[in-house]
Scaffold this active site. Sequence first.
Site, PDB file in Angstrom:
ATOM      1  N   PHE A  59     -25.650  39.424  53.283  1.00 23.51           N
ATOM      2  CA  PHE A  59     -25.111  38.804  54.554  1.00 23.51           C
ATOM      3  C   PHE A  59     -24.586  40.010  55.461  1.00 23.51           C
ATOM      4  O   PHE A  59     -24.115  40.909  55.073  1.00 23.51           O
ATOM      5  CB  PHE A  59     -24.058  37.843  54.125  1.00 23.51           C
ATOM      6  CG  PHE A  59     -23.647  36.837  55.422  1.00 23.51           C
ATOM      7  CD1 PHE A  59     -24.449  35.992  55.319  1.00 23.51           C
ATOM      8  CD2 PHE A  59     -22.799  37.173  56.476  1.00 23.51           C
ATOM      9  CE1 PHE A  59     -24.191  34.870  56.697  1.00 23.51           C
ATOM     10  CE2 PHE A  59     -22.549  36.471  57.388  1.00 23.51           C
ATOM     11  CZ  PHE A  59     -23.241  35.198  57.878  1.00 23.51           C
ATOM     12  N   ASP A 111     -18.315  37.898  46.918  1.00 22.93           N
ATOM     13  CA  ASP A 111     -18.117  37.068  48.189  1.00 22.93           C
ATOM     14  C   ASP A 111     -18.506  35.558  47.691  1.00 22.93           C
ATOM     15  O   ASP A 111     -19.843  35.478  47.427  1.00 22.93           O
ATOM     16  CB  ASP A 111     -19.040  37.587  49.451  1.00 22.93           C
ATOM     17  CG  ASP A 111     -19.117  37.076  50.513  1.00 22.93           C
ATOM     18  OD1 ASP A 111     -18.750  35.682  50.617  1.00 22.93           O
ATOM     19  OD2 ASP A 111     -19.324  37.415  51.775  1.00 22.93           O
ATOM     20  N   TYR A 125     -15.181  27.220  55.830  1.00 25.59           N
ATOM     21  CA  TYR A 125     -15.995  26.236  56.901  1.00 25.59           C
ATOM     22  C   TYR A 125     -17.362  25.603  56.279  1.00 25.59           C
ATOM     23  O   TYR A 125     -18.136  25.071  56.933  1.00 25.59           O
ATOM     24  CB  TYR A 125     -16.154  26.676  58.271  1.00 25.59           C
ATOM     25  CG  TYR A 125     -16.938  27.925  58.179  1.00 25.59           C
ATOM     26  CD1 TYR A 125     -18.370  28.210  58.170  1.00 25.59           C
ATOM     27  CD2 TYR A 125     -16.158  29.154  58.605  1.00 25.59           C
ATOM     28  CE1 TYR A 125     -18.969  29.468  58.484  1.00 25.59           C
ATOM     29  CE2 TYR A 125     -16.541  30.381  58.695  1.00 25.59           C
ATOM     30  CZ  TYR A 125     -18.122  30.696  58.517  1.00 25.59           C
ATOM     31  OH  TYR A 125     -18.551  31.905  58.651  1.00 25.59           O
ATOM     32  N   LYS A 126     -17.583  26.395  55.090  1.00 28.11           N
ATOM     33  CA  LYS A 126     -19.037  25.931  54.437  1.00 28.11           C
ATOM     34  C   LYS A 126     -18.910  24.806  53.531  1.00 28.11           C
ATOM     35  O   LYS A 126     -18.434  23.528  54.182  1.00 28.11           O
ATOM     36  CB  LYS A 126     -20.019  27.078  53.814  1.00 28.11           C
ATOM     37  CG  LYS A 126     -20.334  28.099  54.878  1.00 28.11           C
ATOM     38  CD  LYS A 126     -20.752  29.320  54.264  1.00 28.11           C
ATOM     39  CE  LYS A 126     -21.334  30.266  55.544  1.00 28.11           C
ATOM     40  NZ  LYS A 126     -21.183  31.864  55.031  1.00 28.11           N
ATOM     41  N   ARG A 153     -33.931  26.647  55.483  1.00 20.21           N
ATOM     42  CA  ARG A 153     -33.071  26.335  54.390  1.00 20.21           C
ATOM     43  C   ARG A 153     -32.274  24.760  54.533  1.00 20.21           C
ATOM     44  O   ARG A 153     -32.172  24.341  55.591  1.00 20.21           O
ATOM     45  CB  ARG A 153     -31.554  27.314  54.837  1.00 20.21           C
ATOM     46  CG  ARG A 153     -31.681  28.746  54.608  1.00 20.21           C
ATOM     47  CD  ARG A 153     -30.289  29.446  54.592  1.00 20.21           C
ATOM     48  NE  ARG A 153     -29.609  29.082  55.444  1.00 20.21           N
ATOM     49  CZ  ARG A 153     -28.172  29.622  55.630  1.00 20.21           C
ATOM     50  NH1 ARG A 153     -27.734  30.406  54.491  1.00 20.21           N
ATOM     51  NH2 ARG A 153     -27.495  29.173  56.696  1.00 20.21           N
TER      52      ARG A 153
HETATM   53  C1  LIG Z   1     -20.729  32.482  55.885  1.00 24.02           C
HETATM   54  C2  LIG Z   1     -20.628  33.920  55.228  1.00 24.02           C
HETATM   55  C3  LIG Z   1     -19.793  34.899  55.907  1.00 24.02           C
HETATM   56  C4  LIG Z   1     -18.769  34.608  56.886  1.00 24.02           C
HETATM   57  O1  LIG Z   1     -18.009  35.505  57.300  1.00 24.02           O
HETATM   58  P1  LIG Z   1     -16.876  35.335  58.674  1.00 24.02           P
HETATM   59  O2  LIG Z   1     -16.180  36.716  58.833  1.00 24.02           O
HETATM   60  O3  LIG Z   1     -15.928  34.323  57.908  1.00 24.02           O
HETATM   61  O4  LIG Z   1     -17.681  34.770  59.679  1.00 24.02           O
HETATM   62  C5  LIG Z   1     -19.498  36.082  55.070  1.00 24.02           C
HETATM   63  N1  LIG Z   1     -20.526  36.410  54.036  1.00 24.02           N
HETATM   64  C6  LIG Z   1     -21.210  35.591  53.555  1.00 24.02           C
HETATM   65  C7  LIG Z   1     -21.822  35.709  52.339  1.00 24.02           C
HETATM   66  C8  LIG Z   1     -21.398  34.400  54.173  1.00 24.02           C
HETATM   67  O5  LIG Z   1     -22.265  33.295  53.584  1.00 24.02           O
END
Ligand SMILES: *Cc1c(COP(=O)(O)O)cnc(C)c1O
Length: 410
Positions: free
Chosen positions: A125, A195, A220-221, A369
């Site tokens: 990510f 993560d 938020y997921k 997805r």
């Molecule tokens: C959604 C997600 C994030 C989100 O990071 P934010 O700083 O909260 O926007 C980070 N890492 C991964 C792997 C994600 O899927």
Amino acid sequence: MTIRQDCLDRDLADPLGMMRSRFSLPDGVIYLDGNSLGALSVAAAEAVREAVERQWGGDLIASWNKHKWIGLPQKVGGKIASLIGADADEVVAADSVSVNLFKLAAAAASLPGGRRVVLTESSDFPTDLYILQGLAGLMPDIELRVVAPGGVEAALDDRVAVVLLSHVHYRSGAVRDMAALNPSIRAAGALSLWDLSHSAGVLDVALNRDGADLAAGCGYKYLNGGPGAPAWLFVARRHQAMLRNPLSGWMGHERPFDFADDYRPAAGVDRWLCGTPPILSLAALDAALEAFEGVDMAAVRNKAAALGDLFIERVEARCADKGLVLASPRDGSVRGGQASFRHPHGGAVMQNLIARGVTGDFRRPDLIRFGFAPLYVRYVDVWDAVEVLAGILDSESWREPQYQAAGTVT
Ligand SMILES: *Cc1c(COP(=O)(O)O)cnc(C)c1O
């Protein structure tokens, strides 16, 4: 061979089937994007109204004590801990994932002993990589070592301080074997930093059983905390005294309301707070987590796998030779809550799906997805979504001009 009635029967027999009523879902939409923005729960909507109108509006600043706003980061952390196999005093809600990764990686790479390498994988990510790049730029003695996916174990040596890995890959949904990797990382003398953005709330994560050191994840997921919900972080109790939060804000102080000049970190996980917590967002996340009350995470994980299996099976039955290529593990036991496919015109196909009431998302260049949040997605939704997808691919309606432009957020 499955027919639609089989899906309806599975929904009736589903022990999680009742959980859907905890959510407030729009009519006419099959929502397969809970891996990106979880749905609104009935409780969260009510809690935000209450926090705005009665607490903020009525009790104003007294609410910090009266409604225990000040303790919300810990309260929410405790609820999340129970979903990820941690203890309540090892998790706190704070900041964003990006900021939490910065804090934890910086702390681990600043420990006495001279280990200064932060090890991670490419193609992860983006924010995870960007944050580590920023950290290495800020602290020149920290070295960022980025290896190809799967290459972490071979890259461990006595200079590695911390290894950052996504538990579930955001594109493919592939799940890493945390129970196997943690011992290797520990044997090399490094700390693991997981993560869990795509894991918390959908997989039966067991951080302590599996020997994890540090973790962070999203609110938020699958946790359904709402757009921009606070993230959270985990620090195993055995590491809490030695790691220092580099963002030494007052909310992480031992006694913030002494207003002393010098920073003294709070004991335990509280030191990972930085500034004043976002109470309205925490109120939403706190209430959203009620949707997990009485829910067995192993059942959640099993249903996620079953929904994904059904989706893949139906896509392959109904959309063969239409340009779709599976981009997720076929084996549900190593796939998170999503299934991804490549299609050369994936962006237009997804726009067309959304217009037809099936919401998934698109990741450039060609990935579509579909997320299966087990608390509110039904088997029949999966069936119906694939029927819509098949119709779009059969008719090539995705070629129509209105589906060619993507929004800013995909
Ligand atoms: C959604 C997600 C994030 C989100 O990071 P934010 O700083 O909260 O926007 C980070 N890492 C991964 C792997 C994600 O899927």
